[in-house]
Each structure stands twice: as C-alpha cells, then as structure tokens.
Design a protein around this motif. Structure first.
Motif, mmCIF file in Angstrom:
data_model
loop_
_atom_site.group_PDB
_atom_site.id
_atom_site.type_symbol
_atom_site.label_atom_id
_atom_site.label_comp_id
_atom_site.label_asym_id
_atom_site.label_seq_id
_atom_site.Cartn_x
_atom_site.Cartn_y
_atom_site.Cartn_z
ATOM 1 N N VAL A 7 0.852 -1.186 0.000
ATOM 2 C CA VAL A 7 0.000 0.000 0.000
ATOM 3 C C VAL A 7 0.886 1.233 0.000
ATOM 4 O O VAL A 7 1.707 1.424 0.893
ATOM 5 C CB VAL A 7 -0.918 0.018 1.252
ATOM 6 N N ARG A 8 0.726 2.077 -1.014
ATOM 7 C CA ARG A 8 1.428 3.356 -1.119
ATOM 8 C C ARG A 8 0.458 4.338 -1.756
ATOM 9 O O ARG A 8 0.376 4.433 -2.971
ATOM 10 C CB ARG A 8 2.686 3.216 -1.962
ATOM 11 N N ARG A 9 -0.282 5.079 -0.906
ATOM 12 C CA ARG A 9 -1.338 5.944 -1.406
ATOM 13 C C ARG A 9 -1.174 7.376 -0.903
ATOM 14 O O ARG A 9 -0.578 7.611 0.117
ATOM 15 C CB ARG A 9 -2.696 5.404 -0.980
ATOM 16 N N PHE A 10 -1.744 8.315 -1.666
ATOM 17 C CA PHE A 10 -1.754 9.719 -1.261
ATOM 18 C C PHE A 10 -3.187 10.222 -1.246
ATOM 19 O O PHE A 10 -4.080 9.645 -1.871
ATOM 20 C CB PHE A 10 -0.902 10.576 -2.206
ATOM 21 N N TYR A 11 -3.396 11.296 -0.492
ATOM 22 C CA TYR A 11 -4.717 11.912 -0.395
ATOM 23 C C TYR A 11 -4.517 13.395 -0.112
ATOM 24 O O TYR A 11 -3.814 13.764 0.825
ATOM 25 C CB TYR A 11 -5.512 11.265 0.742
ATOM 26 N N THR A 12 -5.076 14.251 -0.955
ATOM 27 C CA THR A 12 -4.971 15.695 -0.789
ATOM 28 C C THR A 12 -6.372 16.263 -0.635
ATOM 29 O O THR A 12 -7.292 15.872 -1.348
ATOM 30 C CB THR A 12 -4.286 16.339 -2.012
ATOM 31 N N LEU A 13 -6.509 17.186 0.300
ATOM 32 C CA LEU A 13 -7.806 17.768 0.622
ATOM 33 C C LEU A 13 -7.641 19.282 0.717
ATOM 34 O O LEU A 13 -6.704 19.773 1.347
ATOM 35 C CB LEU A 13 -8.271 17.194 1.960
ATOM 36 N N ILE A 27 0.609 6.380 -5.065
ATOM 37 C CA ILE A 27 1.775 7.235 -5.256
ATOM 38 C C ILE A 27 2.459 6.843 -6.560
ATOM 39 O O ILE A 27 2.684 5.673 -6.836
ATOM 40 C CB ILE A 27 2.745 7.114 -4.056
ATOM 41 N N GLY A 28 2.763 7.839 -7.390
ATOM 42 C CA GLY A 28 3.382 7.598 -8.690
ATOM 43 C C GLY A 28 2.394 7.631 -9.841
ATOM 44 O O GLY A 28 2.785 7.533 -10.994
ATOM 45 N N THR A 29 1.088 7.788 -9.524
ATOM 46 C CA THR A 29 0.068 7.889 -10.572
ATOM 47 C C THR A 29 -0.581 9.266 -10.505
ATOM 48 O O THR A 29 -0.369 10.026 -9.563
ATOM 49 C CB THR A 29 -1.030 6.820 -10.404
ATOM 50 N N ASN A 30 -1.399 9.589 -11.510
ATOM 51 C CA ASN A 30 -2.121 10.857 -11.517
ATOM 52 C C ASN A 30 -3.280 10.845 -10.531
ATOM 53 O O ASN A 30 -3.698 11.887 -10.060
ATOM 54 C CB ASN A 30 -2.658 11.170 -12.911
ATOM 55 N N GLY A 31 -3.814 9.691 -10.238
ATOM 56 C CA GLY A 31 -4.901 9.578 -9.287
ATOM 57 C C GLY A 31 -6.230 10.087 -9.834
ATOM 58 O O GLY A 31 -6.395 10.276 -11.032
ATOM 59 N N ASN A 87 -15.527 28.998 -5.248
ATOM 60 C CA ASN A 87 -15.903 28.734 -6.638
ATOM 61 C C ASN A 87 -16.404 30.028 -7.285
ATOM 62 O O ASN A 87 -16.500 31.067 -6.629
ATOM 63 C CB ASN A 87 -16.915 27.587 -6.747
ATOM 64 N N LEU A 88 -16.720 29.989 -8.551
ATOM 65 C CA LEU A 88 -17.084 31.194 -9.299
ATOM 66 C C LEU A 88 -18.468 31.733 -8.950
ATOM 67 O O LEU A 88 -18.810 32.839 -9.348
ATOM 68 C CB LEU A 88 -17.030 30.892 -10.803
ATOM 69 N N PHE A 89 -19.276 30.990 -8.228
ATOM 70 C CA PHE A 89 -20.652 31.378 -7.973
ATOM 71 C C PHE A 89 -20.883 31.839 -6.541
ATOM 72 O O PHE A 89 -22.009 31.881 -6.069
ATOM 73 C CB PHE A 89 -21.578 30.209 -8.318
ATOM 74 N N GLY A 90 -19.822 32.162 -5.826
ATOM 75 C CA GLY A 90 -19.942 32.665 -4.472
ATOM 76 C C GLY A 90 -19.976 31.587 -3.404
ATOM 77 O O GLY A 90 -20.047 31.884 -2.228
ATOM 78 N N GLY A 91 -19.909 30.339 -3.791
ATOM 79 C CA GLY A 91 -19.893 29.231 -2.846
ATOM 80 C C GLY A 91 -18.484 28.764 -2.574
ATOM 81 O O GLY A 91 -17.501 29.450 -2.874
ATOM 82 N N VAL A 92 -18.412 27.591 -1.996
ATOM 83 C CA VAL A 92 -17.123 27.010 -1.643
ATOM 84 C C VAL A 92 -17.090 25.570 -2.126
ATOM 85 O O VAL A 92 -18.112 24.886 -2.133
ATOM 86 C CB VAL A 92 -16.920 27.048 -0.109
ATOM 87 N N ALA A 93 -15.908 25.109 -2.529
ATOM 88 C CA ALA A 93 -15.749 23.736 -3.000
ATOM 89 C C ALA A 93 -14.718 23.001 -2.150
ATOM 90 O O ALA A 93 -13.700 23.569 -1.772
ATOM 91 C CB ALA A 93 -15.310 23.722 -4.460
ATOM 92 N N VAL A 94 -15.010 21.739 -1.856
ATOM 93 C CA VAL A 94 -14.045 20.852 -1.215
ATOM 94 C C VAL A 94 -13.459 20.000 -2.334
ATOM 95 O O VAL A 94 -14.186 19.305 -3.041
ATOM 96 C CB VAL A 94 -14.703 19.962 -0.139
ATOM 97 N N VAL A 95 -12.147 20.102 -2.509
ATOM 98 C CA VAL A 95 -11.459 19.392 -3.587
ATOM 99 C C VAL A 95 -10.662 18.251 -2.980
ATOM 100 O O VAL A 95 -9.834 18.462 -2.098
ATOM 101 C CB VAL A 95 -10.519 20.346 -4.363
ATOM 102 N N ARG A 96 -10.938 17.027 -3.465
ATOM 103 C CA ARG A 96 -10.214 15.835 -3.014
ATOM 104 C C ARG A 96 -9.438 15.255 -4.186
ATOM 105 O O ARG A 96 -9.948 15.173 -5.298
ATOM 106 C CB ARG A 96 -11.198 14.773 -2.523
#
Length: 87
Positions: A20-26, A45-49, A31-40
């Motif tokens: 197991v060799r994994r990554f996670y970005t949070l 590791i080593g792939t585009n994901g 956003n453009l409409f006045g709201g907020v986005a959670v990006v995951r």
C-alpha cells in the motif's frame, strides 16, 4: 476556523507489507458562484490519481465536510507528509 485559514492537506499511507502506497490531498477553494468547493485528490503514489470536487453554498458546510473527510482518512492510517529541512 474560516476556509481561508484551512490550507491544503497532504496525507500519505504506506505499508510495504500490504503493498500500500497511497496519497490523499484535501483543500477548500472558493468557486465562481460565491460558494465554496471541497477538492479531493487521491490515488496510488506515482500515478495521476483521481479528483472529486463537491460544492457547498455555505462555508460552514464545506468546513464540516473537510473535517469529516480528514478524520476518516486519519483513522484509516493516513499521516501528514513530513517536510525535511535542508541544512
């Protein structure tokens, strides 16, 4: 804590015994409409994901989702990247 104070979180999980060799970005981003986005962004590791973006009208809802996702990943063994300082 406001979403401006929440930075991008980089987590990794590595267990050579289980291959197991994994990554996670949070991150939280406006956003453009006045709201907020959670990006995951996650994957091996080593792939585009993969990436998923969830939008929220209220920043408090986005912060709650961010906190929930972070707790789940930490319970599953993900840890923050440790940055090595050059001396």
């Amino acid at each position: 804590m406001s979403h401006e104070e929440i930075g991008e979180l980089h987590l990794r999980r590595s267990d050579p015994a289980q291959n197991v060799r994994r990554f996670y970005t949070l991150a939280i981003q406006p956003n453009l409409f006045g709201g907020v986005a959670v990006v995951r962004h996650w994957g091996r590791i080593g792939t585009n994901g993969q990436e998923k973006i969830e939008t929220y009208d209220e920043p408090q809802a986005a912060e709650a989702a961010y906190g929930r996702l972070e707790r789940v990943k930490r319970r599953r063994g993900y840890k923050e990247l440790e940055v090595e300082e050059n001396r």
